[in-house]
Scaffold this motif. Structure first.
Motif, PDB file in Angstrom:
ATOM      1  N   TRP A 206      48.335  56.063  24.896  1.00 20.98           N
ATOM      2  CA  TRP A 206      47.741  57.353  25.250  1.00 20.98           C
ATOM      3  C   TRP A 206      48.322  58.482  24.397  1.00 20.98           C
ATOM      4  O   TRP A 206      47.585  59.379  23.968  1.00 20.98           O
ATOM      5  CB  TRP A 206      47.970  57.635  26.728  1.00 20.98           C
ATOM      6  CG  TRP A 206      47.308  58.901  27.180  1.00 20.98           C
ATOM      7  CD1 TRP A 206      47.854  60.144  27.242  1.00 20.98           C
ATOM      8  CD2 TRP A 206      45.955  59.038  27.632  1.00 20.98           C
ATOM      9  NE1 TRP A 206      46.944  61.049  27.690  1.00 20.98           N
ATOM     10  CE2 TRP A 206      45.759  60.397  27.940  1.00 20.98           C
ATOM     11  CE3 TRP A 206      44.911  58.141  27.798  1.00 20.98           C
ATOM     12  CZ2 TRP A 206      44.541  60.887  28.413  1.00 20.98           C
ATOM     13  CZ3 TRP A 206      43.697  58.629  28.261  1.00 20.98           C
ATOM     14  CH2 TRP A 206      43.523  59.985  28.568  1.00 20.98           C
ATOM     15  N   PHE A 209      46.626  58.270  21.147  1.00 20.60           N
ATOM     16  CA  PHE A 209      45.236  58.702  21.303  1.00 20.60           C
ATOM     17  C   PHE A 209      45.164  60.226  21.355  1.00 20.60           C
ATOM     18  O   PHE A 209      44.327  60.848  20.696  1.00 20.60           O
ATOM     19  CB  PHE A 209      44.658  58.063  22.572  1.00 20.60           C
ATOM     20  CG  PHE A 209      43.376  58.681  23.073  1.00 20.60           C
ATOM     21  CD1 PHE A 209      42.384  59.096  22.210  1.00 20.60           C
ATOM     22  CD2 PHE A 209      43.159  58.820  24.442  1.00 20.60           C
ATOM     23  CE1 PHE A 209      41.200  59.647  22.686  1.00 20.60           C
ATOM     24  CE2 PHE A 209      41.982  59.361  24.926  1.00 20.60           C
ATOM     25  CZ  PHE A 209      41.005  59.783  24.043  1.00 20.60           C
ATOM     26  N   ARG A 212      45.239  61.720  18.154  1.00 18.31           N
ATOM     27  CA  ARG A 212      44.141  61.243  17.308  1.00 18.31           C
ATOM     28  C   ARG A 212      44.609  60.242  16.251  1.00 18.31           C
ATOM     29  O   ARG A 212      44.059  60.171  15.164  1.00 18.31           O
ATOM     30  CB  ARG A 212      43.397  62.414  16.654  1.00 18.31           C
ATOM     31  CG  ARG A 212      42.685  63.301  17.665  1.00 18.31           C
ATOM     32  CD  ARG A 212      41.602  64.137  17.028  1.00 18.31           C
ATOM     33  NE  ARG A 212      40.931  64.948  18.040  1.00 18.31           N
ATOM     34  CZ  ARG A 212      39.690  65.403  17.928  1.00 18.31           C
ATOM     35  NH1 ARG A 212      38.977  65.112  16.869  1.00 18.31           N
ATOM     36  NH2 ARG A 212      39.152  66.139  18.880  1.00 18.31           N
ATOM     37  N   TYR A 214      44.223  56.868  16.088  1.00 21.20           N
ATOM     38  CA  TYR A 214      43.463  55.916  16.880  1.00 21.20           C
ATOM     39  C   TYR A 214      43.859  54.465  16.641  1.00 21.20           C
ATOM     40  O   TYR A 214      43.820  53.649  17.564  1.00 21.20           O
ATOM     41  CB  TYR A 214      41.973  56.105  16.614  1.00 21.20           C
ATOM     42  CG  TYR A 214      41.449  57.454  17.055  1.00 21.20           C
ATOM     43  CD1 TYR A 214      41.807  57.989  18.294  1.00 21.20           C
ATOM     44  CD2 TYR A 214      40.601  58.196  16.241  1.00 21.20           C
ATOM     45  CE1 TYR A 214      41.340  59.218  18.711  1.00 21.20           C
ATOM     46  CE2 TYR A 214      40.113  59.428  16.657  1.00 21.20           C
ATOM     47  CZ  TYR A 214      40.478  59.938  17.885  1.00 21.20           C
ATOM     48  OH  TYR A 214      40.012  61.147  18.300  1.00 21.20           O
ATOM     49  N   GLN A 247      38.543  56.712  24.306  1.00 22.73           N
ATOM     50  CA  GLN A 247      38.896  56.866  22.895  1.00 22.73           C
ATOM     51  C   GLN A 247      37.668  56.627  22.016  1.00 22.73           C
ATOM     52  O   GLN A 247      37.431  57.363  21.051  1.00 22.73           O
ATOM     53  CB  GLN A 247      40.007  55.912  22.495  1.00 22.73           C
ATOM     54  CG  GLN A 247      40.330  55.980  20.996  1.00 22.73           C
ATOM     55  CD  GLN A 247      41.535  55.150  20.607  1.00 22.73           C
ATOM     56  OE1 GLN A 247      42.595  55.260  21.218  1.00 22.73           O
ATOM     57  NE2 GLN A 247      41.374  54.314  19.605  1.00 22.73           N
ATOM     58  N   TYR A 250      35.571  59.678  21.791  1.00 23.07           N
ATOM     59  CA  TYR A 250      36.126  60.661  20.859  1.00 23.07           C
ATOM     60  C   TYR A 250      35.898  60.249  19.409  1.00 23.07           C
ATOM     61  O   TYR A 250      35.786  61.096  18.528  1.00 23.07           O
ATOM     62  CB  TYR A 250      37.620  60.838  21.114  1.00 23.07           C
ATOM     63  CG  TYR A 250      37.929  61.895  22.142  1.00 23.07           C
ATOM     64  CD1 TYR A 250      38.255  63.190  21.770  1.00 23.07           C
ATOM     65  CD2 TYR A 250      37.891  61.609  23.504  1.00 23.07           C
ATOM     66  CE1 TYR A 250      38.528  64.157  22.713  1.00 23.07           C
ATOM     67  CE2 TYR A 250      38.166  62.561  24.456  1.00 23.07           C
ATOM     68  CZ  TYR A 250      38.484  63.848  24.053  1.00 23.07           C
ATOM     69  OH  TYR A 250      38.735  64.812  24.991  1.00 23.07           O
ATOM     70  N   ARG A 405      43.935  66.614  20.524  1.00 25.32           N
ATOM     71  CA  ARG A 405      42.654  66.642  21.240  1.00 25.32           C
ATOM     72  C   ARG A 405      42.335  68.051  21.710  1.00 25.32           C
ATOM     73  O   ARG A 405      41.192  68.494  21.642  1.00 25.32           O
ATOM     74  CB  ARG A 405      42.681  65.677  22.424  1.00 25.32           C
ATOM     75  CG  ARG A 405      42.565  64.212  22.008  1.00 25.32           C
ATOM     76  CD  ARG A 405      42.243  63.340  23.209  1.00 25.32           C
ATOM     77  NE  ARG A 405      43.236  63.488  24.254  1.00 25.32           N
ATOM     78  CZ  ARG A 405      42.963  63.565  25.561  1.00 25.32           C
ATOM     79  NH1 ARG A 405      41.722  63.510  25.977  1.00 25.32           N
ATOM     80  NH2 ARG A 405      43.935  63.685  26.440  1.00 25.32           N
TER      81      ARG A 405
END
Length: 446
Positions: A206, A209, A212, A214, A247, A250, A405
């Motif tokens: 997390w 994530f 970003r 990924y 995710q 996004y 984010r």
């Protein structure tokens, strides 16, 4: 330019003052300098220093004996006094772009997939020997409870500050627990350790994530799935798959998002004792996926299911600790976001606004997210004043949390504000934005 040397922003009330706007439009620097002195307390000697002019020249301008027409001088005034370029008929100045808007999505260097190379959650050989000393001590239920308590604290601090600074500690604890799993222990202790390791792996994923990054996030989510599978914790596997679905949303991979959340729901329904709260949360994630795909009917159906499951929640339900965050304000805001993704701004706005009034104010990242979503729904409906006011309120929590984010949501709103950039309320928002999230010299335009 160091912070101490950066020129101070002009007050928003000056930048939005009709007389200042008109004086800048016609490049009447006598009026501009007088207004800067009276409303911002910047005296002629300070104007001269900040704009690289001589004091006598500034005095002549104020007295009306000299005009300033050379473009390089006008640019120095814009930069020195922090007057947005468009107010003086200039191109947008580099300092006008706050750092948060200049940061692009970032990916960590690509690592090989977990099946080819163990993710960073597993200790290396040098760590193994150190951890072996710790594994010789007897673990108890109290030890497991201490681990769980620390995880709850990590999540709380992640909401307040973002996960960048927390990640080394989380990964360190994950390595420690991974070492403990190598010893033979009673099933109740061993299963508890697997559950703790799975949650630490998901939390690490997390934090990546949220930054970003990924590829790294997916590696840790996969690790969390494997750990949960060892103890057949299907509810937690559903939770991890739901994180991976979000995710994918996004990453603009809505088909992947829908496939992942469908798999999450299958896991949850196959588990014994899955609670209505878990099923409600998963239905909102399904709604996100359908809304991103533009499936209006399926989005509305998933929203309806989320609310029906939520109505079945009882205080005696054995909810897993990781889903207790999903309360009524969270249900409302997620419902509003799904409607907003479909373009149903008028339906979304009151839902998100109600959730913001009721949700926990210590969750600064969540409040920033939801405020930007609310601002966007207001902007879609042509409510420029309300949108800028809402977005301005979001800037303080946004500036207090390290989250790419959050920055992404800010960039999206800022881009949608472009047609209104010269309106007084938009100018005031930009001034506050630069005050809280200072610009970087030479940074590119968003």
């Amino acid at each position: 330019m160091p912070d101490a040397d950066r020129p101070q922003e002009l007050p928003a009330r000056l930048l939005t003052d009709p007389e200042m706007i008109d004086a800048c439009r016609v490049r009447d620097f006598a009026r501009v300098f007088r207004l800067v002195k009276s409303m911002a307390g910047i005296y002629p000697s300070m104007i001269a220093r900040r704009c690289d002019l001589t004091p006598s020249r500034v005095g002549e301008v104020i007295a009306g004996r000299r005009q300033l027409q050379h473009m390089d001088v006008i640019e120095r005034i814009s930069d020195g006094l922090r007057i947005p370029g468009h107010m003086l008929g200039l191109a947008r100045r580099p300092w006008e772009t706050p750092q948060a808007l200049a940061v692009s999505e970032r990916e960590a260097p690509q690592l090989s997939e977990p099946e080819q190379r163990p993710p960073a959650s597993l200790p290396g050989p040098d760590v193994d020997s150190i951890l072996a000393l710790a594994t010789r001590t007897k673990l108890s239920a109290a030890t497991l409870e201490a681990f769980r308590s620390s995880i709850e604290d990590y999540w709380r601090r992640d909401d307040q500050h973002g996960g960048e600074a927390l990640r080394p500690a989380i990964v360190g604890q994950l390595r420690h627990v991974a070492g403990l799993l190598k010893e033979n222990r009673p099933p109740s202790i061993q299963n508890g350790l697997y559950g703790i390791a799975a949650e630490l792996a998901r939390l690490t994923g997390w934090t990546y994530f949220d930054a970003r990054q990924y590829h790294q996030a997916r590696a840790y989510f996969n690790e969390a799935l494997q750990l949960a599978k060892e103890i057949d914790d299907r509810q937690f596997m559903a939770n991890v798959l739901a994180s991976m679905s979000l995710q994918a949303t996004y990453q603009n991979k809505p088909a992947d998002s829908l496939a992942l959340v469908t798999a999450a729901q299958d896991q949850a329904r196959s588990a014994l004792g899955t609670t209505p709260r878990v099923l409600s949360m998963l239905s909102t994630r399904e709604a996100f996926a359908h809304a991103t795909l533009g499936n209006r009917d399926d989005t509305h159906r998933a929203i309806g299911e989320a609310h029906r499951y939520f109505e079945q929640i009882r205080s005696s339900d054995p909810d897993p600790s990781w889903v207790t965050y999903f309360d009524e304000p969270k249900l409302l805001v997620d419902t509003g976001i799904a409607h907003s993704q479909l373009g149903e701004a008028a339906t979304a706005e009151p839902l998100i606004a109600d959730a913001l009034r009721r949700e926990d104010r210590t969750n600064r990242r969540g409040r920033a997210f939801h405020s930007f979503w609310l601002a966007r729904t207001q902007l879609y409906q042509g409510k420029l004043d309300q949108a800028c006011h809402t977005a301005t309120q979001a800037l303080k929590p946004a500036s207090a949390v390290a989250s790419e984010r959050v920055s992404g949501h800010l960039r999206e709103f800022y881009g949608q504000l472009a047609p209104h950039r010269q309106e007084p309320v938009a100018l005031a928002f930009e001034a506050r934005l630069r005050e809280l999230l200072p610009p970087v010299s030479g940074s590119p335009r968003p």
